[in-house]
Scaffold this motif. Structure first.
Motif, PDB file in Angstrom:
ATOM      1  N   GLN A 131      39.281  48.492  33.298  1.00 28.78           N
ATOM      2  CA  GLN A 131      38.021  48.513  34.027  1.00 28.78           C
ATOM      3  C   GLN A 131      36.842  48.111  33.167  1.00 28.78           C
ATOM      4  N   ASN A 132      36.984  48.307  31.858  1.00 28.70           N
ATOM      5  CA  ASN A 132      35.852  48.114  30.954  1.00 28.70           C
ATOM      6  C   ASN A 132      36.355  47.690  29.585  1.00 28.70           C
ATOM      7  N   ILE A 133      35.422  47.429  28.688  1.00 26.08           N
ATOM      8  CA  ILE A 133      35.794  46.973  27.344  1.00 26.08           C
ATOM      9  C   ILE A 133      36.576  48.034  26.572  1.00 26.08           C
ATOM     10  N   PRO A 134      36.213  49.329  26.620  1.00 25.82           N
ATOM     11  CA  PRO A 134      37.048  50.329  25.944  1.00 25.82           C
ATOM     12  C   PRO A 134      38.500  50.319  26.428  1.00 25.82           C
ATOM     13  N   ASP A 135      38.717  50.153  27.739  1.00 26.21           N
ATOM     14  CA  ASP A 135      40.086  50.048  28.255  1.00 26.21           C
ATOM     15  C   ASP A 135      40.806  48.854  27.630  1.00 26.21           C
ATOM     16  N   SER A 136      40.107  47.739  27.541  1.00 31.59           N
ATOM     17  CA  SER A 136      40.707  46.533  26.953  1.00 31.59           C
ATOM     18  C   SER A 136      41.124  46.761  25.518  1.00 31.59           C
ATOM     19  N   LYS A 137      40.292  47.445  24.778  1.00 33.38           N
ATOM     20  CA  LYS A 137      40.598  47.702  23.365  1.00 33.38           C
ATOM     21  C   LYS A 137      41.762  48.673  23.207  1.00 33.38           C
ATOM     22  N   CYS A 138      41.974  49.528  24.205  1.00 35.45           N
ATOM     23  CA  CYS A 138      43.102  50.465  24.153  1.00 35.45           C
ATOM     24  C   CYS A 138      44.442  49.734  24.179  1.00 35.45           C
ATOM     25  N   PHE A 142      35.947  42.048  38.315  1.00 36.25           N
ATOM     26  CA  PHE A 142      34.491  41.954  38.261  1.00 36.25           C
ATOM     27  C   PHE A 142      33.921  41.375  36.967  1.00 36.25           C
ATOM     28  N   ASN A 143      34.321  41.870  35.809  1.00 36.51           N
ATOM     29  CA  ASN A 143      33.614  41.554  34.570  1.00 36.51           C
ATOM     30  C   ASN A 143      34.399  40.573  33.700  1.00 36.51           C
ATOM     31  N   PRO A 144      34.005  39.303  33.656  1.00 36.91           N
ATOM     32  CA  PRO A 144      34.705  38.331  32.820  1.00 36.91           C
ATOM     33  C   PRO A 144      34.737  38.710  31.340  1.00 36.91           C
ATOM     34  N   LYS A 145      33.715  39.403  30.847  1.00 37.86           N
ATOM     35  CA  LYS A 145      33.687  39.801  29.441  1.00 37.86           C
ATOM     36  C   LYS A 145      34.831  40.751  29.110  1.00 37.86           C
ATOM     37  N   VAL A 146      35.200  41.603  30.080  1.00 37.57           N
ATOM     38  CA  VAL A 146      36.336  42.501  29.876  1.00 37.57           C
ATOM     39  C   VAL A 146      37.616  41.690  29.709  1.00 37.57           C
ATOM     40  N   ALA A 147      37.769  40.634  30.507  1.00 37.10           N
ATOM     41  CA  ALA A 147      38.949  39.773  30.399  1.00 37.10           C
ATOM     42  C   ALA A 147      39.024  39.114  29.025  1.00 37.10           C
ATOM     43  N   LEU A 167      42.505  39.280  23.844  1.00 37.75           N
ATOM     44  CA  LEU A 167      42.777  39.372  22.406  1.00 37.75           C
ATOM     45  C   LEU A 167      44.034  40.187  22.122  1.00 37.75           C
ATOM     46  N   TYR A 168      44.391  41.080  23.051  1.00 38.05           N
ATOM     47  CA  TYR A 168      45.464  42.044  22.793  1.00 38.05           C
ATOM     48  C   TYR A 168      46.620  41.963  23.789  1.00 38.05           C
ATOM     49  N   ALA A 169      46.333  41.690  25.044  1.00 37.25           N
ATOM     50  CA  ALA A 169      47.368  41.692  26.078  1.00 37.25           C
ATOM     51  C   ALA A 169      48.188  40.408  26.027  1.00 37.25           C
ATOM     52  N   ASP A 170      49.390  40.446  26.593  1.00 35.99           N
ATOM     53  CA  ASP A 170      50.224  39.255  26.700  1.00 35.99           C
ATOM     54  C   ASP A 170      49.789  38.380  27.868  1.00 35.99           C
ATOM     55  N   LYS A 171      49.174  39.016  28.878  1.00 36.56           N
ATOM     56  CA  LYS A 171      48.696  38.282  30.040  1.00 36.56           C
ATOM     57  C   LYS A 171      47.476  39.001  30.588  1.00 36.56           C
ATOM     58  N   VAL A 172      46.550  38.233  31.142  1.00 38.72           N
ATOM     59  CA  VAL A 172      45.355  38.787  31.769  1.00 38.72           C
ATOM     60  C   VAL A 172      45.328  38.325  33.215  1.00 38.72           C
ATOM     61  N   ARG A 173      45.170  39.277  34.121  1.00 42.23           N
ATOM     62  CA  ARG A 173      45.049  38.926  35.532  1.00 42.23           C
ATOM     63  C   ARG A 173      43.575  38.908  35.919  1.00 42.23           C
ATOM     64  N   ILE A 174      43.125  37.769  36.446  1.00 46.00           N
ATOM     65  CA  ILE A 174      41.731  37.637  36.874  1.00 46.00           C
ATOM     66  C   ILE A 174      41.680  37.266  38.348  1.00 46.00           C
ATOM     67  N   ASN A 175      40.548  37.545  38.955  1.00 49.37           N
ATOM     68  CA  ASN A 175      40.307  37.217  40.360  1.00 49.37           C
ATOM     69  C   ASN A 175      39.290  36.080  40.424  1.00 49.37           C
ATOM     70  N   PRO A 176      39.620  34.967  41.064  1.00 52.27           N
ATOM     71  CA  PRO A 176      38.682  33.840  41.134  1.00 52.27           C
ATOM     72  C   PRO A 176      37.310  34.213  41.686  1.00 52.27           C
ATOM     73  N   GLY A 177      37.270  35.205  42.575  1.00 43.22           N
ATOM     74  CA  GLY A 177      35.999  35.600  43.172  1.00 43.22           C
ATOM     75  C   GLY A 177      34.975  36.087  42.159  1.00 43.22           C
ATOM     76  N   ASN A 178      35.436  36.446  40.959  1.00 44.53           N
ATOM     77  CA  ASN A 178      34.537  36.959  39.920  1.00 44.53           C
ATOM     78  C   ASN A 178      34.039  35.879  38.965  1.00 44.53           C
ATOM     79  N   LEU A 201      34.586  30.129  32.924  1.00 43.15           N
ATOM     80  CA  LEU A 201      35.970  30.378  32.541  1.00 43.15           C
ATOM     81  C   LEU A 201      36.304  29.907  31.132  1.00 43.15           C
ATOM     82  N   LEU A 202      35.543  28.954  30.611  1.00 47.48           N
ATOM     83  CA  LEU A 202      35.895  28.337  29.330  1.00 47.48           C
ATOM     84  C   LEU A 202      36.022  29.327  28.165  1.00 47.48           C
ATOM     85  N   PRO A 203      35.138  30.321  28.040  1.00 45.81           N
ATOM     86  CA  PRO A 203      35.328  31.275  26.942  1.00 45.81           C
ATOM     87  C   PRO A 203      36.691  31.968  26.985  1.00 45.81           C
ATOM     88  N   LEU A 204      37.140  32.340  28.183  1.00 42.77           N
ATOM     89  CA  LEU A 204      38.454  32.987  28.309  1.00 42.77           C
ATOM     90  C   LEU A 204      39.568  32.007  27.981  1.00 42.77           C
TER      91      LEU A 204
END
Length: 486
Positions: free
Chosen positions: A56-63, A86-91, A96-107, A125-128
């Motif tokens: 949901q957020n950056i702390p979750d991503s770092k976990c 919702f938050n592309p920055k979280v993606a 950096l850590y996950a094997d795959k990231v699921r994103i929603n085009p609507g965001n 999308l380019l940063p991701l």
């Protein structure tokens, strides 16, 4: 047939000639690392090959890094997918850590100046993309029926074409930036729309000359028999046509309960299988009374409260005003009830999706006529062929869920199951809830811990209702609106 390109997800290969991979999602808070790891281990022991976690957020991503490190210490190399909304920055952090990231085009669509649609998506999308290239991270573009962008909704409506067009814009952007480490999915709670959307997606990919792996699922399928049958209908149909590289059976229950159905579908209807798994299926001509039943009839061997006729009564009674119809007969041996639900659904899906049938009957040595006819009722309703009861949209539990969704759904069903034709949603969180339940007549959506919002036709009627008062609030609203039938 959609023979996808092979890609590598962590230590796992998917697509190409590889087996259909089974995925599920934890329902723990990702920040609770111990409980998340414990559930991942339980899922893997149950046959899960890919595990998705809420971010949901950056702390979750770092976990995710700590979770993967701990799993590595236990020599458990299961691929971890970050589920981002919702938050592309979280993606970008999760990648950096996950094997795959699921994103929603609507965001990822917000235009500036005179940008074209593709330019706007590309800028966001380019940063991701750059991070995923550097870290060999897969991106799943996950389009859900109820979460399309306003721009797509205005142009195409909430339709299968809208979902596929939304996804194909991203495919084009990834192609422009030479990034092909992607998986695609189009999901909805409606089985026919889910099937139609995936068939349209495959046609579009073929016309573009690209063959990315496809993830399958009937989202918000609900729980109990309905959830299993909806999932088996949609996933089973597409797998039997050679479409689908990963699957998830989304149930409003513990994620562990999703795995037996997913394993059965993957093993028996996967890409390497042919669509001739039925033991005995035949078309029988039978004479029935002329009736006003709107849709395929159900015939059982003996009297059942869920069937329209029995073979015994049709053969023993004099029928004056009659007609001859074709009945699809399914005959199985030694299947337990849960296996029978999945098997019957997957085997009937092609017949029900591709053509109209007059009627159907089901026999099995280990179940009775009531059980068999009830399975057929749920299948026919899920495919939009006949309406017998209320219909429910309910999300699988996940780390965003702030209510006791499973128990609440069962209480709602207990009080409203006789309201034939009504569509009722019970959703766990405010992230997916409002969009995914837009097609419902009434809905309860978790808003914060222990509280829900009450909806009618997609609009909020009441906010922050305590969970123990939610069922009464829902039934009172249905009665006040004139939709209650005693």
């Amino acid at each position: 047939m959609h023979r996808s390109n092979e890609i590598k997800l962590g230590n796992l290969k998917l697509g190409g000639d590889n087996p259909v991979r089974i995925q599920s999602m934890t329902n723990t808070k990702t920040s609770n690392i111990k409980s998340t790891i414990d559930q991942i281990i339980d899922l893997v022991n149950g046959g899960c090959e890919i595990v998705r976690v809420t971010t949901q957020n950056i702390p979750d991503s770092k976990c995710i890094k700590e979770i993967k490190d701990e799993l590595g210490k236990r020599n458990l190399m299961v691929p971890i997918v970050a589920d981002v909304h919702f938050n592309p920055k979280v993606a970008e952090i999760a990648a950096l850590y996950a094997d795959k990231v699921r994103i929603n085009p609507g965001n990822y669509y917000s235009s500036e100046g005179n940008e074209t649609n593709l330019e706007a998506i590309s800028r966001n999308l380019l940063p991701l993309i750059n991070i995923c290239k550097q870290h060999d991270t897969i991106i799943r573009i996950g389009v859900n029926h109820g979460s399309l962008s306003d721009r797509i909704l205005q142009e195409y409506g909430d339709t299968p074409l809208g979902m596929v067009e939304s996804l194909m814009e991203f495919v084009e952007v990834f192609s422009i930036h030479d990034f092909h480490n992607i998986v695609l999915s189009v999901k909805t709670s409606s089985v026919p729309i889910m099937i139609e959307s995936n068939l349209l997606l495959v046609d579009r990919l073929k016309s573009k000359g690209v063959f990315y792996p496809i993830h399958l699922g009937v989202t918000e399928a609900g729980g109990d028999d309905e959830g299993r049958i909806k999932s088996a209908l949609g996933i089973g149909y597409l797998l039997s046509k050679g479409i689908g590289d990963t699957i998830r059976v989304s149930l409003a229950e513990s994620p562990i309960m999703e795995l037996p159905i997913a394993r059965y579908l993957a093993c028996n209807y996967g890409i390497s299988k042919s669509n001739n798994f039925i033991e005995k299926q035949c078309i029988e001509k039978i004479r029935i009374p002329v009736n006003e039943i709107n849709g395929p009839i159900i015939i059982s061997n003996k009297t059942s409260k869920y069937s329209d006729y029995t073979y015994e009564s049709l053969k023993s009674e004099m029928i004056i005003d009659s007609k001859i119809i074709d009945i699809v007969k399914l005959d199985y041996s030694d299947l337990d009830y849960n296996t029978l639900m999945v098997r019957t659904s997957a085997d009937l899906s092609s017949i029900l999706y591709n053509k109209y049938i007059d009627g159907v009957s089901l026999s099995n040595t280990l179940t009775n006529d009531d059980q068999n006819a009830k399975i057929l009722q749920v299948i026919l309703q899920a495919m939009g062929k006949r309406i017998f009861n209320s219909e429910y949209i309910a999300c699988p539990t996940c780390g965003r869920t702030n209510i006791e969704l499973v128990n609440l759904l069962r209480k709602v069903k207990h009080h409203t199951d006789s309201l034939v034709g009504l569509k009722i949603a019970v959703m766990g969180c405010i992230v997916n809830g409002p969009g995914e339940m837009l097609g419902a007549d009434y809905g309860l959506v978790g808003s914060s811990k222990g509280y829900l919002n009450l909806y009618k036709k997609g609009k909020i009627v009441s906010k922050r209702i305590p969970q123990d008062e939610a069922v009464k609030a829902l039934t009172d609203l249905i009665k006040l609106s004139g939709d209650w039938n005693d």
